[in-house]
Design a protein around this motif. Structure first.
Motif, PDB file in Angstrom:
ATOM      1  N   VAL A  52       0.874  -1.180   0.000  1.00  0.00           N
ATOM      2  CA  VAL A  52       0.000   0.000   0.000  1.00  0.00           C
ATOM      3  C   VAL A  52       0.911   1.231   0.000  1.00  0.00           C
ATOM      4  O   VAL A  52       2.031   1.177   0.532  1.00  0.00           O
ATOM      5  N   PRO A  53       0.459   2.346  -0.573  1.00  0.00           N
ATOM      6  CA  PRO A  53       1.304   3.548  -0.575  1.00  0.00           C
ATOM      7  C   PRO A  53       1.518   4.078   0.837  1.00  0.00           C
ATOM      8  O   PRO A  53       0.623   3.962   1.686  1.00  0.00           O
ATOM      9  N   PRO A  54       2.701   4.613   1.126  1.00  0.00           N
ATOM     10  CA  PRO A  54       2.978   5.155   2.466  1.00  0.00           C
ATOM     11  C   PRO A  54       2.013   6.288   2.808  1.00  0.00           C
ATOM     12  O   PRO A  54       1.480   6.969   1.927  1.00  0.00           O
ATOM     13  N   CYS A  55       1.782   6.466   4.116  1.00  0.00           N
ATOM     14  CA  CYS A  55       0.850   7.533   4.564  1.00  0.00           C
ATOM     15  C   CYS A  55       1.512   8.889   4.554  1.00  0.00           C
ATOM     16  O   CYS A  55       0.869   9.929   4.683  1.00  0.00           O
ATOM     17  N   ASN A  56       2.850   8.901   4.443  1.00  0.00           N
ATOM     18  CA  ASN A  56       3.584  10.176   4.443  1.00  0.00           C
ATOM     19  C   ASN A  56       4.848   9.980   3.602  1.00  0.00           C
ATOM     20  O   ASN A  56       5.371   8.858   3.543  1.00  0.00           O
ATOM     21  N   HIS A  57       5.362  11.031   2.993  1.00  0.00           N
ATOM     22  CA  HIS A  57       6.517  10.856   2.102  1.00  0.00           C
ATOM     23  C   HIS A  57       7.815  10.683   2.891  1.00  0.00           C
ATOM     24  O   HIS A  57       8.843  10.326   2.348  1.00  0.00           O
ATOM     25  N   GLU A  58       7.756  10.985   4.216  1.00  0.00           N
ATOM     26  CA  GLU A  58       8.933  10.779   5.081  1.00  0.00           C
ATOM     27  C   GLU A  58       8.511   9.948   6.293  1.00  0.00           C
ATOM     28  O   GLU A  58       7.326   9.853   6.623  1.00  0.00           O
ATOM     29  N   LEU A  59       9.477   9.388   6.990  1.00  0.00           N
ATOM     30  CA  LEU A  59       9.177   8.556   8.155  1.00  0.00           C
ATOM     31  C   LEU A  59       8.592   9.388   9.288  1.00  0.00           C
ATOM     32  O   LEU A  59       8.959  10.555   9.456  1.00  0.00           O
ATOM     33  N   ILE A  60       7.673   8.748  10.032  1.00  0.00           N
ATOM     34  CA  ILE A  60       7.101   9.372  11.227  1.00  0.00           C
ATOM     35  C   ILE A  60       7.303   8.432  12.409  1.00  0.00           C
ATOM     36  O   ILE A  60       6.847   7.284  12.376  1.00  0.00           O
ATOM     37  N   TYR A  61       8.017   8.910  13.438  1.00  0.00           N
ATOM     38  CA  TYR A  61       8.172   8.178  14.701  1.00  0.00           C
ATOM     39  C   TYR A  61       7.217   8.837  15.693  1.00  0.00           C
ATOM     40  O   TYR A  61       7.301  10.043  15.919  1.00  0.00           O
ATOM     41  N   ALA A  62       6.282   8.084  16.244  1.00  0.00           N
ATOM     42  CA  ALA A  62       5.247   8.679  17.096  1.00  0.00           C
ATOM     43  C   ALA A  62       5.325   8.151  18.532  1.00  0.00           C
ATOM     44  O   ALA A  62       5.501   6.949  18.760  1.00  0.00           O
ATOM     45  N   ASN A  63       5.207   9.105  19.485  1.00  0.00           N
ATOM     46  CA  ASN A  63       5.094   8.754  20.909  1.00  0.00           C
ATOM     47  C   ASN A  63       3.678   9.146  21.329  1.00  0.00           C
ATOM     48  O   ASN A  63       3.403  10.326  21.561  1.00  0.00           O
ATOM     49  N   HIS A  64       2.790   8.186  21.376  1.00  0.00           N
ATOM     50  CA  HIS A  64       1.377   8.417  21.705  1.00  0.00           C
ATOM     51  C   HIS A  64       1.088   7.820  23.072  1.00  0.00           C
ATOM     52  O   HIS A  64       1.798   6.912  23.519  1.00  0.00           O
ATOM     53  N   GLU A  65       0.052   8.286  23.725  1.00  0.00           N
ATOM     54  CA  GLU A  65      -0.222   7.755  25.075  1.00  0.00           C
ATOM     55  C   GLU A  65      -0.488   6.250  25.046  1.00  0.00           C
ATOM     56  O   GLU A  65      -0.263   5.538  26.016  1.00  0.00           O
ATOM     57  N   ARG A  66      -0.899   5.737  23.879  1.00  0.00           N
ATOM     58  CA  ARG A  66      -1.118   4.281  23.784  1.00  0.00           C
ATOM     59  C   ARG A  66       0.174   3.549  23.423  1.00  0.00           C
ATOM     60  O   ARG A  66       0.222   2.311  23.477  1.00  0.00           O
ATOM     61  N   GLY A  67       1.198   4.300  23.032  1.00  0.00           N
ATOM     62  CA  GLY A  67       2.469   3.653  22.711  1.00  0.00           C
ATOM     63  C   GLY A  67       3.124   4.209  21.468  1.00  0.00           C
ATOM     64  O   GLY A  67       2.673   5.202  20.889  1.00  0.00           O
ATOM     65  N   PHE A  68       4.195   3.522  21.078  1.00  0.00           N
ATOM     66  CA  PHE A  68       5.036   3.962  19.951  1.00  0.00           C
ATOM     67  C   PHE A  68       4.451   3.474  18.632  1.00  0.00           C
ATOM     68  O   PHE A  68       3.822   2.403  18.557  1.00  0.00           O
ATOM     69  N   ALA A  69       4.670   4.269  17.577  1.00  0.00           N
ATOM     70  CA  ALA A  69       4.361   3.803  16.217  1.00  0.00           C
ATOM     71  C   ALA A  69       5.402   4.392  15.273  1.00  0.00           C
ATOM     72  O   ALA A  69       5.964   5.454  15.536  1.00  0.00           O
ATOM     73  N   LEU A  70       5.670   3.683  14.207  1.00  0.00           N
ATOM     74  CA  LEU A  70       6.582   4.165  13.157  1.00  0.00           C
ATOM     75  C   LEU A  70       5.930   3.908  11.802  1.00  0.00           C
ATOM     76  O   LEU A  70       5.495   2.778  11.528  1.00  0.00           O
ATOM     77  N   ALA A  71       5.853   4.965  11.005  1.00  0.00           N
ATOM     78  CA  ALA A  71       5.379   4.832   9.618  1.00  0.00           C
ATOM     79  C   ALA A  71       6.601   4.927   8.721  1.00  0.00           C
ATOM     80  O   ALA A  71       7.279   5.953   8.694  1.00  0.00           O
ATOM     81  N   SER A  72       6.934   3.812   8.059  1.00  0.00           N
ATOM     82  CA  SER A  72       8.071   3.796   7.153  1.00  0.00           C
ATOM     83  C   SER A  72       7.611   3.240   5.814  1.00  0.00           C
ATOM     84  O   SER A  72       6.418   3.132   5.546  1.00  0.00           O
ATOM     85  N   MET A  73       8.577   2.896   4.965  1.00  0.00           N
ATOM     86  CA  MET A  73       8.188   2.444   3.623  1.00  0.00           C
ATOM     87  C   MET A  73       9.334   1.659   2.990  1.00  0.00           C
ATOM     88  O   MET A  73      10.458   1.638   3.511  1.00  0.00           O
ATOM     89  N   ARG A  74       9.042   1.018   1.866  1.00  0.00           N
ATOM     90  CA  ARG A  74      10.069   0.362   1.061  1.00  0.00           C
ATOM     91  C   ARG A  74      10.100   0.982  -0.329  1.00  0.00           C
ATOM     92  O   ARG A  74      11.107   0.902  -1.020  1.00  0.00           O
ATOM     93  N   SER A  75       8.977   1.576  -0.756  1.00  0.00           N
ATOM     94  CA  SER A  75       8.883   2.207  -2.080  1.00  0.00           C
ATOM     95  C   SER A  75       7.634   3.082  -2.045  1.00  0.00           C
ATOM     96  O   SER A  75       6.991   3.207  -1.000  1.00  0.00           O
ATOM     97  N   GLU A  76       7.299   3.680  -3.209  1.00  0.00           N
ATOM     98  CA  GLU A  76       6.070   4.510  -3.263  1.00  0.00           C
ATOM     99  C   GLU A  76       4.812   3.646  -3.168  1.00  0.00           C
ATOM    100  O   GLU A  76       3.717   4.161  -3.002  1.00  0.00           O
ATOM    101  N   THR A  77       4.991   2.310  -3.301  1.00  0.00           N
ATOM    102  CA  THR A  77       3.802   1.450  -3.287  1.00  0.00           C
ATOM    103  C   THR A  77       3.864   0.379  -2.204  1.00  0.00           C
ATOM    104  O   THR A  77       2.959  -0.449  -2.105  1.00  0.00           O
ATOM    105  N   ARG A  78       4.915   0.354  -1.408  1.00  0.00           N
ATOM    106  CA  ARG A  78       5.065  -0.659  -0.362  1.00  0.00           C
ATOM    107  C   ARG A  78       5.437   0.030   0.953  1.00  0.00           C
ATOM    108  O   ARG A  78       6.407   0.784   1.019  1.00  0.00           O
ATOM    109  N   SER A  79       4.620  -0.239   1.988  1.00  0.00           N
ATOM    110  CA  SER A  79       4.797   0.430   3.286  1.00  0.00           C
ATOM    111  C   SER A  79       5.237  -0.546   4.359  1.00  0.00           C
ATOM    112  O   SER A  79       4.947  -1.743   4.282  1.00  0.00           O
ATOM    113  N   ARG A  80       5.930   0.016   5.372  1.00  0.00           N
ATOM    114  CA  ARG A  80       6.384  -0.767   6.518  1.00  0.00           C
ATOM    115  C   ARG A  80       5.986   0.031   7.748  1.00  0.00           C
ATOM    116  O   ARG A  80       6.338   1.217   7.859  1.00  0.00           O
ATOM    117  N   TYR A  81       5.201  -0.562   8.616  1.00  0.00           N
ATOM    118  CA  TYR A  81       4.760   0.119   9.836  1.00  0.00           C
ATOM    119  C   TYR A  81       5.125  -0.717  11.056  1.00  0.00           C
ATOM    120  O   TYR A  81       5.270  -1.951  10.953  1.00  0.00           O
TER     121      TYR A  81
END
Ligand code: FAS
Ligand code: PHB
Length: 392
Positions: free
Chosen positions: A194-223
């Motif tokens: 699936v396409p990434p949600c953002n063009h750059e990586l996002i490291y998130a510190n949320h009250e429910r915990g950590f999340a990272l939005a990453s990617m492998r290409s414009e059409t492949r995402s890694r979260y």
């Protein structure tokens, strides 16, 4: 027992072992790589996604960078999300450097595919790899292939066999010292076409915990999200994970998340680990065989690359210039960079995760540090220069 002779026997054909093998072959140093698994198995492991300049430059030096240049995504920055805002770290403006988003799997594939044309001997499915007499000047490595026993006589053994391999365990307990910090959570990762949600990586510190939005290409995402160590992948069906990612990454990113079936989903434990020294007599250690970092700083693969850079230089000097000093200095040189990467990875993990033992004060410290980073060029520069990779 079939005996062969070489100059360097490398244990492990992950990125460290293959990079080192190619670098030595390119300089005319004889070597063989022994790998326990099959090529397909090695490629099936989904690992790192961000390349520092050292990794890019080694691929360029080997002339194995064409696919990375064609398919890799150069990134000028990344983001820290604190629940209120996105704090962008402009690594290009602050350091003049970029990172390249290109999966470790692809790096390994490029190195694997070049082994025939480059004359790099890699023995896959080598079983019972055992190191002998690494204390002396004539170590040997035995292994079995099918029902045939083999022995490799060599001058040096380089352990590139990861955290669970046999090499580190060949250093006498009286010589080695371990440093370990285990984290009270793991990272649950999902790979999806699936396409990434953002063009750059996002490291998130949320009250429910950590999340990272990453990617492998414009059409492949890694979260990723952090989960308790007791969690099992089966407890995280895709929809539950997509829902949790949308909450933790915040409404702006969530609005751009495209959901899709997991191509791969796994939980990795997090630890900071260093083993010193990284050389004992005729045995050198590179990569995860000697150290582990929590993936928060995107350092694991890149530290393996800098170890290999130092090890290849030392081995070439030994064989081509009869220079023993570089071998003697390998461990100190590699560890100097390892410890700085360990510090950065540990500090970014501490900043971006909620620890069960933390109270209101520790949370207030995270809020204050993120606010300081949001408003300080000096703080952002410090993060940026560590993220792109400190000088080798
Ligand atoms: P590797 O572990 O990659 O390779 C070691 C090789 O040695 C393997 O192929 C193994 O089969 C072989 N081997 C082991 N025992 C053997 C034996 N007895 N005989 C012969 N061969 C043997 N880093 C990041 O930067 N970002 C990330 O997001 C990230 N995610 C990760 C997720 C997981 C689950 C893990 C485990 C690591 C992750 N890492 C990440 C770190 C990872 O990328 C490593 O740093 C990188 O693989 C290091 O490469 P090597 O040192 O070559 O070790
Ligand atoms: C990834 O894309 O797998 C990735 C990127 C950055 C990290 C960790 C993992 O810090």
């Amino acid at each position: 027992m079939k005996k062969t002779q070489t100059q360097v026997c490398i244990i492990g054909a992950g990125p460290a072992g293959l990079l080192l093998g190619h670098l030595l072959r390119a300089e005319g140093v004889d070597c063989v790589v022994l790998e326990r698994r099959s090529p397909d198995y090695v490629l099936s492991r989904i690992r790192a996604g961000v390349l520092e300049n050292i990794t890019v430059s080694l691929l360029e030096r080997l002339g194995l960078d064409s696919r990375m240049k064609a398919e890799g995504l150069p990134h000028d920055g990344f983001n820290l999300a604190d629940g209120e805002r996105l704090i962008r770290i402009d690594i290009a403006e602050l350091t003049g450097q970029q990172v390249v988003v290109y999966g470790q799997t692809e790096v390994t594939r490029d190195l694997m595919d070049a082994r025939e044309e480059r004359g790099l001997e890699v023995v896959y499915e080598a079983e019972d790899v055992t190191l002998h007499e690494v204390d002396g000047d004539a170590p040997r490595v035995t292994y079995s292939l099918g029902d045939e026993e083999h022995q490799v006589d060599c001058r040096f053994v380089v352990g590139c066999d990861g955290f669970h391999g046999p090499s580190r365990k060949s250093v006498p307990a009286s010589v080695g010292k371990e440093y370990l910090r285990e984290y009270p959570f793991g990272w649950l990762g999902i790979l999806a076409d699936v396409p990434p949600c953002n063009h750059e990586l996002i490291y998130a510190n949320h009250e429910r915990g950590f999340a990272l939005a990453s990617m492998r290409s414009e059409t492949r995402s890694r979260y990723y999200i952090d989960v308790p160590l007791t969690d099992k992948v089966e407890e995280w069906p895709d929809d539950r994970l997509w829902d949790e990612l949308a909450i933790r990454l915040g409404p702006e990113a969530a609005a751009n998340i495209t959901r899709g079936p997991a191509l791969e989903k796994s939980i990795a434990p997090l630890r900071s680990y260093v083993f010193a020294p990284m050389r004992h007599r005729s045995l050198l250690l590179c990569g995860d065989a000697a150290h582990i970092v929590p993936p928060t700083g995107a350092k694991g693969l890149n530290l393996a690359a800098s170890d290999v850079h130092y090890a290849a230089d030392a081995l070439v000097r030994f064989f081509k210039a009869a220079d023993n000093d570089a071998i003697g200095g390998y461990s100190d040189k590699a560890l100097a960079r390892v410890w700085k990467s360990e510090r950065f990875s540990w500090s970014l993990t501490k900043l971006m995760h909620r620890f069960p033992e933390d109270g209101p004060f520790e949370r207030a410290m995270q809020v204050a540090e993120l606010d300081y980073i949001a408003n300080s060029r000096a703080a952002q520069t410090s993060i940026a220069e560590n993220y792109v990779g400190l000088p080798v």
